[in-house]
Design an enzyme around this catalytic site. Structure first.
Site, PDB file in Angstrom:
ATOM      1  N   CYS A   1       0.817  -1.218   0.000  1.00  0.00           N
ATOM      2  CA  CYS A   1       0.000   0.000   0.000  1.00  0.00           C
ATOM      3  C   CYS A   1       0.849   1.265   0.000  1.00  0.00           C
ATOM      4  O   CYS A   1       0.334   2.349  -0.283  1.00  0.00           O
ATOM      5  CB  CYS A   1      -0.937   0.001   1.200  1.00  0.00           C
ATOM      6  SG  CYS A   1      -0.078  -0.016   2.788  1.00  0.00           S
TER       7      CYS A   1
ATOM      8  N   ALA B   1     -11.076  -8.707   2.141  1.00  0.00           N
ATOM      9  CA  ALA B   1     -10.663  -9.818   3.005  1.00  0.00           C
ATOM     10  C   ALA B   1      -9.243 -10.275   2.719  1.00  0.00           C
ATOM     11  O   ALA B   1      -8.883 -11.414   3.009  1.00  0.00           O
ATOM     12  CB  ALA B   1     -11.632 -10.991   2.845  1.00  0.00           C
TER      13      ALA B   1
END
Length: 456
Positions: free
Chosen positions: A64, A204
């Site tokens: 990220c 998830a």
């Protein structure tokens, strides 16, 4: 797909590690988001990288807050250009537009960068452990694709070991939060305790899993997991006593929740103002945590009264640095490990010279044996074999101590003694000194318009 080439040398040319990438510090959030979105198909990226003549091995680390390409390269200039071109094409932007956000590290400095990443010292939340798993996953993916040889294998395994050592020896007494935990810490500082709150996690994957576990740890009462795959959502929900559903149910799932954490790999916004409006009609207070890159949450949501949005760029400005003593200890270990790795690498780098020296000795011995056989034709085969064995023992004894010693000296003092051995015996072994490598790096990045950075 081309498989691994030789790694320590290819066609007589030395292979070194090159790291090219961009992260939350070097690039704008928009550019980093494009890089992250453009490297979701890791197999395609690896194939493109391995299609370069100058690249022997490749691994892509995409998280990220960074996208980095680690490659074992035969030639610096060609490899740097090819890696930049691949990254630019995957991002859908011209290389000249991408270059200002890029950095590059070569040889020992590339290994050092890998060590920094594995230890969490280069993370948005310094010291976080999640990056170890992300690096291991990147290595496994590249290995399964046939893109890892001895250079990347050794560097990555050492990086994982160093990262684990730093976390165990330095950070275990003061464990650092994961990125998800740090984001929730920041949210609690604005909205108060989450005990008894209701929460929704969208996604998830690894980040969604970390966020869901962190929410449970903070005492949320109701927890729901949404994912594109009902099976993925159900698996995660079962471990946390949560309810689950699919992404198409997001509009209904938003009703009545206090906290929403988004962590998907969607290239489009998942949470829009239209979806949040219905939720806010019931209760005008909502914490949204966007852990996705590219962003899952539309920017306009942050302008709605009652909504607090925490995203990765915002965290970069707000996270607390590690304690100075802890940071100092971590850097000390990293420096020690880097020195040991470099010494071992220098010792290994003289292997081609030693091989060339032994081949020269074997060649001379074979010529002398041929001359002796021609001069003494009366020698029987057994006698010739005895002479050959005696010459080989003599040659081996003469070369043993010097070759062992040159490895020791190379480990301590770099290539000076190896270069001397090459010159003394006129050995035809390609060489690339550290100075030449640095000069090559500087020239190579100048071709990017002097926008990228080489750590020397």
């Amino acid at each position: 797909m081309r498989r691994n080439a030789a790694s320590t040398s290819c066609g007589g040319r030395p292979v070194k590690l090159l790291a090219v990438g961009l992260n939350y510090r070097s690039a704008s959030p928009e550019l980093l988001a494009r890089a992250t979105a453009g490297t979701t198909d890791i197999a395609a990226v690896l194939d493109e990288l391995l299609g370069s003549f100058d690249i022997a091995e490749a691994m892509v680390v995409s998280t990220c807050n960074r996208v980095e390409m680690y490659t074992a390269v035969r030639g610096f200039h060609g490899a740097l250009n090819d890696v930049g071109t691949v990254l630019a094409r995957q991002c859908g932007v011209p290389l000249t537009q991408l270059a200002p956000g890029l950095y590059a590290h070569y040889a020992d400095e590339a290994v050092r960068q890998l060590f920094k990443v594995a230890s969490g010292l280069d993370s948005l939340v310094q010291g976080e452990r999640q990056v170890l798993g992300q690096l291991r996953a990147a290595y496994i993916t590249a290995t399964k694709h046939g893109a890892v040889g001895s250079v990347l294998h050794e560097a990555t395994q050492q990086a994982l070991r160093v990262g684990k050592r730093i976390h165990t020896e330095v950070m275990s007494s003061e464990p650092q939060p994961s990125i998800a935990e740090a984001a929730l810490n920041l949210g609690e500082s604005h909205l108060g305790s989450l005990v008894g709150a209701s929460a929704l996690v969208v996604g998830a994957g690894d980040m969604g899993t970390a966020a869901a576990a962190a929410l449970r740890g903070r005492g949320v009462d109701e927890l729901r997991i949404l994912s594109r795959s009902r099976e993925s959502a159900a698996r995660l929900a079962a471990t946390l006593c949560a309810s689950h559903g699919i992404l198409a149910e997001l509009d209904q799932a938003l009703l009545g929740v206090d906290v929403v954490v988004c962590a998907t790999s969607s290239p489009q916004y998942v949470l829009t103002p239209e979806l949040a409006t219905a939720r806010l009609a019931q209760q005008r207070r909502l914490l949204i945590v966007d852990l996705a890159m590219p962003k899952d949450v539309a920017p306009l949501l942050a302008e709605i009264p009652g909504v607090r949005v925490i995203d990765l760029p915002g965290m970069a400005r707000a996270v607390t640095a590690m304690p100075e003593a802890t940071l100092s200890s971590a850097w000390r270990i990293l420096s020690e490990e880097m020195a040991a790795f470099s010494a071992a690498d220098r010792a290994t780098s003289v292997t081609p010279i030693i091989v060339a020296l032994r081949e020269r000795a074997e060649d001379l011995m074979a010529r002398e044996l041929a001359w002796l056989t021609a001069r003494q034709p009366q020698l029987e085969v057994a006698q010739q074999a005895d002479v050959a064995r005696a010459m080989r023992r003599l040659t081996k004894s003469l070369l043993h101590d010097p070759t062992v010693r040159v490895k020791q000296l190379a480990a301590a003092d770099g290539s000076y003694y190896a270069d001397a051995l090459r010159e003394l015996f006129d050995l035809d072994v390609p060489t690339e000194t550290a100075a030449a490598a640095i000069a090559a790096a500087s020239v190579g990045l100048a071709e990017y318009g002097r926008c990228a950075e080489v750590t020397r």
